[in-house]
Design a protein around this motif. Structure first.
Motif, PDB file in Angstrom:
ATOM      1  N   GLU A  11      93.423  42.530  45.583  1.00 15.33           N
ATOM      2  CA  GLU A  11      92.832  42.994  43.594  1.00 15.33           C
ATOM      3  C   GLU A  11      91.716  43.966  43.566  1.00 15.33           C
ATOM      4  N   SER A  12      90.498  43.035  44.080  1.00 19.14           N
ATOM      5  CA  SER A  12      89.075  44.314  43.698  1.00 19.14           C
ATOM      6  C   SER A  12      89.214  45.647  44.637  1.00 19.14           C
ATOM      7  N   ARG A  13      89.137  45.727  45.943  1.00 18.85           N
ATOM      8  CA  ARG A  13      89.727  47.159  46.323  1.00 18.85           C
ATOM      9  C   ARG A  13      90.492  47.465  45.786  1.00 18.85           C
ATOM     10  N   LYS A  14      91.196  47.081  45.638  1.00 16.59           N
ATOM     11  CA  LYS A  14      92.762  48.177  45.134  1.00 16.59           C
ATOM     12  C   LYS A  14      92.038  49.093  43.362  1.00 16.59           C
ATOM     13  N   LEU A  15      91.257  48.316  42.743  1.00 17.83           N
ATOM     14  CA  LEU A  15      90.965  48.343  41.470  1.00 17.83           C
ATOM     15  C   LEU A  15      89.825  49.739  41.895  1.00 17.83           C
ATOM     16  N   ILE A  16      88.848  49.183  42.159  1.00 17.06           N
ATOM     17  CA  ILE A  16      87.617  50.323  42.835  1.00 17.06           C
ATOM     18  C   ILE A  16      88.009  51.583  43.763  1.00 17.06           C
ATOM     19  N   LYS A  17      88.908  51.409  44.088  1.00  7.73           N
ATOM     20  CA  LYS A  17      89.650  53.142  45.105  1.00  7.73           C
ATOM     21  C   LYS A  17      90.219  53.570  43.753  1.00  7.73           C
ATOM     22  N   ASP A  18      90.934  53.579  43.135  1.00  6.38           N
ATOM     23  CA  ASP A  18      91.748  53.853  42.165  1.00  6.38           C
ATOM     24  C   ASP A  18      90.617  54.274  41.133  1.00  6.38           C
ATOM     25  N   ALA A  19      89.657  53.201  41.055  1.00  5.90           N
ATOM     26  CA  ALA A  19      88.256  54.201  39.977  1.00  5.90           C
ATOM     27  C   ALA A  19      87.481  55.083  40.624  1.00  5.90           C
ATOM     28  N   CYS A  20      87.284  54.937  41.405  1.00  6.56           N
ATOM     29  CA  CYS A  20      86.881  55.870  42.755  1.00  6.56           C
ATOM     30  C   CYS A  20      87.392  56.579  42.221  1.00  6.56           C
ATOM     31  N   ALA A  21      88.626  57.331  42.503  1.00  4.28           N
ATOM     32  CA  ALA A  21      89.688  58.882  43.215  1.00  4.28           C
ATOM     33  C   ALA A  21      89.219  59.167  41.699  1.00  4.28           C
ATOM     34  N   ALA A  22      89.122  58.305  40.491  1.00  2.52           N
ATOM     35  CA  ALA A  22      89.498  58.618  39.444  1.00  2.52           C
ATOM     36  C   ALA A  22      87.998  59.613  38.359  1.00  2.52           C
ATOM     37  N   ILE A  23      86.610  59.052  39.405  1.00  3.90           N
ATOM     38  CA  ILE A  23      86.019  59.130  39.152  1.00  3.90           C
ATOM     39  C   ILE A  23      85.493  60.490  39.879  1.00  3.90           C
ATOM     40  N   LYS A  24      86.063  60.782  41.166  1.00  5.64           N
ATOM     41  CA  LYS A  24      85.525  62.296  41.950  1.00  5.64           C
ATOM     42  C   LYS A  24      87.284  62.869  40.447  1.00  5.64           C
ATOM     43  N   TYR A  25      87.535  62.443  40.859  1.00  8.56           N
ATOM     44  CA  TYR A  25      88.520  64.118  40.501  1.00  8.56           C
ATOM     45  C   TYR A  25      87.922  64.450  38.724  1.00  8.56           C
ATOM     46  N   TYR A  26      86.960  63.891  38.057  1.00 17.56           N
ATOM     47  CA  TYR A  26      86.677  63.806  36.912  1.00 17.56           C
ATOM     48  C   TYR A  26      85.011  64.686  37.390  1.00 17.56           C
ATOM     49  N   LEU A  27      84.531  63.989  38.420  1.00 21.10           N
ATOM     50  CA  LEU A  27      83.121  65.512  38.733  1.00 21.10           C
ATOM     51  C   LEU A  27      84.031  66.684  39.355  1.00 21.10           C
ATOM     52  N   ASP A  28      84.547  66.766  39.918  1.00 19.46           N
ATOM     53  CA  ASP A  28      85.827  67.963  40.571  1.00 19.46           C
ATOM     54  C   ASP A  28      85.781  68.670  39.405  1.00 19.46           C
ATOM     55  N   ASN A  29      86.014  68.171  38.423  1.00 20.07           N
ATOM     56  CA  ASN A  29      86.720  69.338  36.893  1.00 20.07           C
ATOM     57  C   ASN A  29      85.895  69.250  35.650  1.00 20.07           C
ATOM     58  N   LEU A  30      84.701  68.736  36.444  1.00 28.56           N
ATOM     59  CA  LEU A  30      83.386  68.670  35.367  1.00 28.56           C
ATOM     60  C   LEU A  30      83.228  69.923  34.551  1.00 28.56           C
ATOM     61  N   GLU A  31      83.487  70.502  34.770  1.00 30.28           N
ATOM     62  CA  GLU A  31      83.396  71.056  33.704  1.00 30.28           C
ATOM     63  C   GLU A  31      84.399  71.519  32.523  1.00 30.28           C
ATOM     64  N   ASP A  32      86.352  71.392  32.498  1.00 34.50           N
ATOM     65  CA  ASP A  32      86.635  71.136  31.880  1.00 34.50           C
ATOM     66  C   ASP A  32      86.270  69.824  30.867  1.00 34.50           C
ATOM     67  N   MET A  33      85.968  69.089  31.682  1.00 40.26           N
ATOM     68  CA  MET A  33      85.443  67.585  30.759  1.00 40.26           C
ATOM     69  C   MET A  33      84.214  67.977  29.933  1.00 40.26           C
ATOM     70  N   ARG A  34      83.501  69.149  30.261  1.00 37.48           N
ATOM     71  CA  ARG A  34      82.140  69.325  29.357  1.00 37.48           C
ATOM     72  C   ARG A  34      82.648  69.664  28.428  1.00 37.48           C
ATOM     73  N   LYS A  35      83.631  71.177  28.298  1.00 41.96           N
ATOM     74  CA  LYS A  35      84.318  71.886  27.390  1.00 41.96           C
ATOM     75  C   LYS A  35      84.734  70.465  25.971  1.00 41.96           C
ATOM     76  N   ASN A  36      85.701  69.917  26.916  1.00 37.17           N
ATOM     77  CA  ASN A  36      86.637  68.794  25.770  1.00 37.17           C
ATOM     78  C   ASN A  36      85.810  67.431  25.475  1.00 37.17           C
ATOM     79  N   GLY A  37      84.118  67.449  25.929  1.00 33.29           N
ATOM     80  CA  GLY A  37      83.450  65.585  25.755  1.00 33.29           C
ATOM     81  C   GLY A  37      84.205  64.483  26.503  1.00 33.29           C
ATOM     82  N   MET A  38      84.735  65.217  26.963  1.00 32.17           N
ATOM     83  CA  MET A  38      85.364  64.081  28.098  1.00 32.17           C
ATOM     84  C   MET A  38      84.429  63.587  28.885  1.00 32.17           C
TER      85      MET A  38
END
Length: 250
Positions: free
Chosen positions: A69-96
């Motif tokens: 369960e830990s491995r699944k959670l951390i993989k999902d979290a890392c995937a979400a963080i990668k998406y966040y950083l890959d789209n950082l400019e949009d995140m910055r504009k929206n204050g996310m």
């Protein structure tokens, strides 16, 4: 080569010259001394703890989690963080920002937050401030007896820095005056759409702050559940084995 060894700028970071009419011009030296100084200043300003200053996202280890369960959670979290950083400019504009939480100490959320902070400083050249929630409380209290320090200026600085990382949010007792100060910081950042990254031992739903604070965090962060597993025991065991193997080789 040390900056002072540069034969062009001799460590100043700048190159100056005059044209035929005696007008002086200047530019940054190609040795990069100015850029390195700016980076050092940003890292110093960020105040990332010494144990985390060199951490990078690419060295975040998934193999230290033993439970499925830990491995699944951390993989999902890392995937979400990668998406966040890959789209950082949009995140910055929206204050996310991000809200990393786990009820288990040693789950890797602070390490991840520090790695993200280092990435934003070194790669994106962002201005970042890293502070534990209790550190913020203590800094606020310290201004009360110091004529040279202003509480309002401290709150304004925390509300306006480009990226604020609040570590261990919620470990402080939510007294009325503490809640008001955190509301001032979080609301200021909410209004100006500034990125805030939280780590916490509690889910947002379990936070003891009122809705004025939690609703703003809910709207402006992605909530990522980290494993309910401490990786410190495994790391300690790996260190012990490495020591034993090292001693055998002598």
């Amino acid at each position: 080569m040390k900056d002072s060894d540069c034969p062009v700028c001799h460590g100043s970071g700048w190159v100056f010259w005059r044209d035929d009419e005696g007008r002086e011009y200047g530019k940054r030296c190609e040795c990069g001394a100015v850029e390195r100084q700016i980076m050092e200043n940003k890292l110093e300003f960020a105040n990332i703890p010494a144990a985390f200053k060199t951490l990078e996202l690419k060295t975040f280890r998934l193999d230290v989690y033993r439970q499925d369960e830990s491995r699944k959670l951390i993989k999902d979290a890392c995937a979400a963080i990668k998406y966040y950083l890959d789209n950082l400019e949009d995140m910055r504009k929206n204050g996310m920002g991000l809200y990393l939480y786990s009820g288990t100490k040693g789950s890797g959320k602070t390490r991840m937050a520090a790695s993200i902070a280092n990435e934003l400083i070194k790669t994106k050249r962002f201005q970042v401030k890293f502070a534990g929630s209790m550190q913020i409380v203590n800094e606020i209290k310290a201004t009360w007896d110091d004529r040279d320090r202003s509480e309002s200026k401290l709150l304004t600085a925390l509300a306006s820095v480009q990226v604020l990382v609040i570590d261990d949010f919620g470990t402080e007792l939510p007294k009325d005056w503490i809640g008001e100060r955190f509301y001032s910081i979080i609301n200021g950042r909410y209004q100006d759409k500034m990125i805030t990254i939280f780590t916490s031992n509690m889910s947002l739903a379990d936070q003891r702050y009122d809705d004025r604070i939690t609703n703003r965090i809910k709207e402006r962060t992605f909530q990522l559940h980290f494993p309910e597993e401490s990786v410190r025991d495994l790391i300690a065991e790996q260190n012990r084995r490495a020591l034993i193997e090292g001693m055998k080789g002598r």
